[in-house]
Every structure is written in C-alpha cells, then in structure tokens.
Design an enzyme around this catalytic site. Structure first.
Site, PDB file in Angstrom:
ATOM      1  N   GLU A 128     -41.816  12.546  33.489  1.00 61.57           N
ATOM      2  CA  GLU A 128     -42.943  12.883  32.612  1.00 61.57           C
ATOM      3  C   GLU A 128     -43.488  14.285  32.863  1.00 61.57           C
ATOM      4  OE1 GLU A 128     -42.432   9.939  33.954  1.00 61.57           O
ATOM      5  OE2 GLU A 128     -42.276   8.672  32.180  1.00 61.57           O
ATOM      6  N   HIS A 131     -49.358  -1.383  32.471  1.00 64.46           N
ATOM      7  CA  HIS A 131     -48.835  -0.995  31.153  1.00 64.46           C
ATOM      8  C   HIS A 131     -49.809  -1.289  30.011  1.00 64.46           C
ATOM      9  CE1 HIS A 131     -45.115  -0.647  33.344  1.00 64.46           C
ATOM     10  NE2 HIS A 131     -44.383  -0.460  32.269  1.00 64.46           N
TER      11      HIS A 131
END
Ligand SMILES: Cc1ncc(C[n+]2csc(CCOP(=O)(O)OP(=O)(O)O)c2C)c(N)n1
Lengths: 329, 324
Positions: free
Chosen positions: B60, B129
């Site tokens: 990322e 998540h």
C-alpha cells in the site's frame, strides 16, 4: 566518459560553494536565525556534485532532508536557498519548507523530504510519469543507508524493477543513521548487496572521490536512460559534522572523524588538480576567494529578505481556493 | 436518465474519465486480471490495456506513493486500496506527503491524485476489515474526503475527484454496491464540498453520509408515517465540510440527529454538532443527538455486528425522544 579539465574545475568550485554555504548556515543557526533542524552536507560533497553532474537538464532529482548540497549542485539559486533556511518569503519554498524541504520544480528539483524513506516512493512515481508520458527523463533518488531498512525502500525497489522504471537510486552511505552505525541497524550492511533481491544492478563505490562518483553515475544514468530499468549506487562517504546541529556525537570518536577528514573530497580534488597541473595553489585560492564573496552576498540577501506575509499562512493548502457550494444545487 | 447500480456508477465514472483524458490511469491490487476485489474494475483491463490498468504488488505504501509521484509528474492516477483499513499502511503517504506538498513547496507541486477505498462494516469481516476511518483523513488540511451514498453522487463525485487538482480520498461502502439509482446519460459532475438535502422535512434534521444516509432515509420514512417530518442532509464530502445546508435545515427544525457508522467519541458527528452549536445556538430546542457505532472493535458474530451499527430503529427512537 572522462572528465575534461573545465568540468573538474567547475566541480571543485561547486564543492567549495557547498562547503562555504554550509559553514555560513551553521553560523546563522548559532546566531539563532535558522530554526528547526539543520543537517549539513559537509564531507559528502563529492557524492552529490559528482552524481548530479551526470544528469541532463530534463532529469529529475528527489532527495532527503540533507538537501542543501544537492540543491546547490543542481544549480538552484544559493540566495533563495539560504533565504529558505532563514524562513523568508524569497526562499525557494516561500519560507514554508525550511532546510529539509527545498524545491525548485523549474530545475527538476522536486524536493527534499523529511520523512525517512518516503521520498523513495515518490521518486518511483515520478519515474512512472516519465515512462508513461514517454519523456526522456531519468529520476535520481538520493537517500542515506539508514533509509534502506524501512519498508518504502523495498517496496520502491521492487516496483521500479518490476515496471522497469527510469530511476537511479543513489545511497549516500555515511556509515551512520543519526547515531546508529550501519552494522547495528542493517542485517546486510552493504546496501548494494540488497539490490540483488530486486534484480537491480548495483555498485559500491568510493564516494569521497568525485571522478569515481561521476563515472559510476554516468554509467548508471546511461543504463537507466536506455530503458533497462533502475540502477543502484552505494557511495561510501562520511559526514564530518554531527547528524544535525547540536549532535553530541557520542557514537563515534574524534580520532575516527579525523581519519576521515584526511580524505576530505575537496582537499583530494584540489591535490589532483595541482598534480595534474590544471590549477596551481593560487588558482585554488582564487576559487575559494570568489566563492567566499558569493556567500557573503548570499548571506546579505537572505538576512535582508522579508519574512512571509501573514496572508501566506492560508495560501497553498489546496491548489485552488476552496469555493464551498460552487455549482451546488 | 438510466437506472444503474452504485458499482456501475463508479466504473462508468472511471471509464468515461479514462476515455476523456489519456493521463488518467488506475492502479492497485487486483484491479486488472481479477477485475477488482469488489468487481468495480471488471473488464477494464481488456478495454484499456495494462499501461492504464495496472496490477500492483501488495504494498500500500508504494501504491499511494507511486500515485503521488505520478501525479506530481503530470498524470492523474486513481489508486485503489482494497479497503480503507489497509489504507492505514499508506496513511503516511496520504498525511505526510500528499496533503503537504502543495503547501510545503509554496504551490510549486500539485498532487491531482484520487485514492479509492472501501470502508464500513456489514459483511461479517470482523475487527480489521470493518472500520469507518474517514475521520482520520478528514482531519487533515490538504486532503479532500468524499463518501457518496447514491449512484448519482458516486459517479458525479468520482468524476469531480479525478478532475480535481488536489489529493482526494474517495471512500465507497461495500453494502452500497448493489443499490440502484437514476443517473443522467451524459457527462455531469457533483461538486466536492457540497452537502445535499436528500429528503425535505420540518421537525428534525438528520445528518448522515455514505450508507447511513439510507438508514436515515428509512428512519424518515417510518417517522413520516407517525407524523414526524424529518429532513435528511447528506454531507457527501467530509473535507471540505459544507455546513450551510445543515445550518439552514437546523434553523427550520431546531432539532438535529447525526447518524454515523464511525465511533462516537471524536467522530465526525462531534464536529458537526459543535459547528451547529457555534453557528446556530439560538435555534436550539434540545441537545443534539448522536446515533453512532458502538465503541468496540467490530465483532464477527452476525448478531453482535448488527448491534454495533446504528439502525433505522435507533434513529426513530432517538427522534421520538427528541421531539416527544
Ligand atoms: C520515518 C522517520 N523516522 C525517523 C526519522 C528521524 N530521523 C531523521 S534522519 C534519521 C537518520 C537517517 O539516516 P540516513 O538515512 O542514513 O541518512 P543520513 O542522515 O545519514 O544522511 C532519522 C532516524 C524521520 N525523519 N523519519
């Protein structure tokens, strides 16, 4: 790729300019006119000057917070650089960046960055833009060996190699990241050795010898420009002063510093110029004298420049002034 | 007008902008061959090729970092982060880099970058998540943060984000992908920094964004049947925050409820409430109410997850107490 005489002399001049600039900056710091951190480039001049000399005007540079030398080597205006250090409106970054954040995009100098390793990721992105737009540009990305243990370094090398991006990674291995010696921080103390994990060709060179640096950089730039992907150079060097002003330097001995000072890249190039009969002692002194004059004018310009206007506080947060509800129903 | 899903709206915005401007490209994990982990970029690799639809490693930091650099160099990247939770690995890039460069270099550098990410809960993905982290980024001057609730806004806001010269974090909600809505056939933009009245009313102002707009609308429907008229304001953009429609509505209703999926303490609702206090104190008939996420890491079990997120029932109850 030999350096001709004029080129060597101009490199010598640039190194002296950096040295005197840094010394004057240290004085300004002691006078309380420079705030924040001040990281000097003294001792490492051959790396920046030699490598940047191998670039073309269209190429890009992205570097870390120890950026004064790189900016000067790229030909940024020393007056506006010193003004930035003093936080003045005439500074290259309008007084908003300071010593660690010098930029002049018109010269392809995309900035010094204060977050260790972060700029390595940005350099890869700039290289992607050059490749995507089919521009004939090489990005030179400069960082210290201490930055090669951070995730960004590895993510950046991997992507640059995977996508064959035009970037030269130049590691200035000055043996310490602040007070931590390279062997105390890196399981693999050779940065060049790390490049093989990403299938990137790499070389480890003597960064105190400017001809060596220039030749290695010229080869790396040619490799990258030909579309073969990134290249890494590890330039072994040494910073003579502390990490930043006020460093108590408990991590190294005075003897060690003195030993490295004997390899001062400016002294070494001076000797070479003399022994090759390019310049005599008077010639070297003349350069020193001329540069000192320049630095005097630089200091006066910076010191007499105004601080940014209060309105500058709110300028440039966004590219355009926020116009709430513009066009809203 | 055509009826399309939120997912198609996002994809159409990407496709139309890529056809319009060759500098626009997308990159991220699984955006190409896989077609996007939420199927947003399905078939785009075939349509645009691998120069403009770029699969990246799982990294990322470099996805956003390379996006910033590419934007500096003149491109208009749209980076996809699978979810906003993984965006934490890129938060240094967004906060210390994207948000700072234009200012720190006194206007010399522009970062016309869009980062798309999926946020929110509701699919039993548990603690790591299911977060609503918009406040972390909306806190940062120099960033723009948008969170569309409808297909119309999703398409118009994404097109506006891609054409914007600043870094924009565009957060989608996974439960909204299948919802349908009317979208104009031609090109249109929804301005960044403009809140929107999604339902008119006169008794209470309900403020929400992203999926909570639908919860608010559902509550307003129920309240309407019981004789309470609720106005629903969709913030759409969290930075720059457009309080004007909220304040106007509040001056009319004198009551406000903020419905937020994020956590109550230090959440977006706190900022909205304090701005109402600052700008319309004299119009206050009762304290402002927050219906917010439970202050716990999101649990996995279906029943517990449902308890952690505000429902229309919660909002109805709050409204009745407020007006009662
Ligand atoms: C992410 C991050 N962590 C820590 C620091 C503090 N810091 C500034 S310079 C530095 C040492 C970096 O060493 P190196 O990369 O070798 O460069 P050098 O200073 O030797 O030129 C550290 C730890 C920082 N600026 N950013």
């Amino acid at each position: 790729m030999d350096l001709n005489q004029d080129r060597l002399v101009s490199m010598y001049r640039q190194m002296v300019l950096i040295r005197r600039f840094e010394e004057r900056a240290a004085d300004f710091y002691r006078e309380g006119k420079i705030g924040g951190f001040l990281h000097l480039y003294i001792g490492e001049e051959a790396v920046g000057v030699g490598a940047i000399a191998a670039l073309e005007p269209q190429d890009y540079i992205v570097t870390h917070y120890r950026d004064h030398g790189h900016a000067l080597a790229r030909g940024l205006d020393p007056k506006r650089l010193m003004a930035e250090l003093l936080g003045r409106a005439t500074g290259v970054s309008g007084g908003k960046g300071g010593s660690m954040h010098l930029a002049d995009v018109s010269k392809g100098f995309w900035g010094g960055y204060g977050i260790v390793g972060g700029h390595i990721a940005l350099a890869v992105g700039l290289a992607l833009s050059a490749q995507y737009l089919d521009e004939n540009r090489v990005v030179l990305c400069i960082f210290g060996e201490g930055s090669t243990n951070i995730g960004y370094f590895h993510e950046a090398l991997n992507l640059a190699s995977l996508w064959k991006l035009p970037v030269v990674f130049l590691c200035e291995n000055n043996l310490y990241g602040m007070g931590t010696a390279v062997e105390r921080a890196s399981a693999v103390p050779s940065v060049a050795a790390k490049a093989c994990a990403y299938n990137i060709p790499a070389t480890r060179i003597d960064g105190m010898n400017i001809s060596t640096v220039y030749e290695a950089a010229a080869l790396a730039v040619a490799h990258v420009r030909s579309g073969q992907g990134p290249y890494l150079i590890e330039a072994m060097c040494y910073r003579f002063p502390g990490h930043s002003m006020g460093d108590p330097e408990r991590y190294r001995s005075k003897d060690e510093v003195d030993r490295y000072r004997e390899q001062d890249p400016i002294l070494m190039l001076g000797k070479q110029l003399e022994s090759q009969g390019i310049l005599d002692e008077g010639g070297l002194e003349q350069i020193d004298h001329d540069v000192s004059k320049v630095i005097e004018a630089v200091a006066v310009f910076a010191d007499q420049s105004h601080a940014p206007a209060p309105e500058a506080l709110h300028e440039h947060v966004y590219a355009h002034p926020l116009n709430h509800r513009e066009g809203a129903a | 007008m055509t009826l399309i899903t939120y997912r198609d709206a996002v994809r159409d915005a990407l496709r139309e902008e890529m056809h319009r401007d060759p500098r626009v490209f997308i990159m991220g994990e699984e955006v190409g061959v896989w077609g996007g982990s939420y199927a947003v970029t399905q078939n785009m690799l075939r349509e645009f090729g691998d120069k403009r639809v770029r699969d990246t490693p799982i990294a990322e930091g470099i996805i956003v970092g390379a996006g910033i650099g590419a934007a500096m160099g003149g491109l208009r990247p749209v980076c996809e982060l699978m979810t906003v939770n993984f965006g934490l690995l890129a938060s240094d890039m967004l906060i210390n880099h994207a948000a700072k460069l234009h200012y720190m270099f006194a206007g010399q550098v522009k970062v016309p970058l869009v980062v798309r990410a999926v946020g929110g809960s509701g699919r039993q993905l548990a603690a790591t998540h299911s977060q609503s982290l918009e406040v972390l980024f909306a806190y940062i001057p120099g960033l723009k943060v948008v969170m569309p609730a409808t297909p119309y806004d999703a398409k118009g806001l994404l097109k506006a984000a891609i054409r914007d010269d600043d870094p924009v974090l565009y957060i989608e909600h996974s439960l909204l992908y299948p919802i349908k809505g009317e979208v104009p056939t031609g090109d249109y933009l929804v301005p960044i920094g403009a809140s929107d009245i999604k339902r008119e009313g006169k008794d209470v102002t309900i403020i929400a964004w992203s999926r909570m707009v639908h919860v608010a609308l559902q509550a307003a429907e129920i309240l309407g049947r019981e004789g309470i008229s609720a106005e629903v304001v969709d913030l759409r953009t969290l930075r720059p925050l457009d309080m004007e429609p909220v304040i106007r509505s509040f001056m009319k209703t004198n009551h406000a409820i903020v419905v937020e999926e994020d956590w109550r303490t230090f959440g977006i609702g706190a900022e909205v409430a304090v701005q109402i206090y600052e700008q319309a104190f004299g119009y206050l008939d009762a304290p402002i109410v927050r219906c917010a996420g439970a202050e716990v890491p999101m649990p996995y079990a279906k029943n517990l997850e449902a308890l952690a997120v505000p429902t229309a029932g919660d909002v109805v109850r709050a409204a009745k107490e407020l007006i009662g």
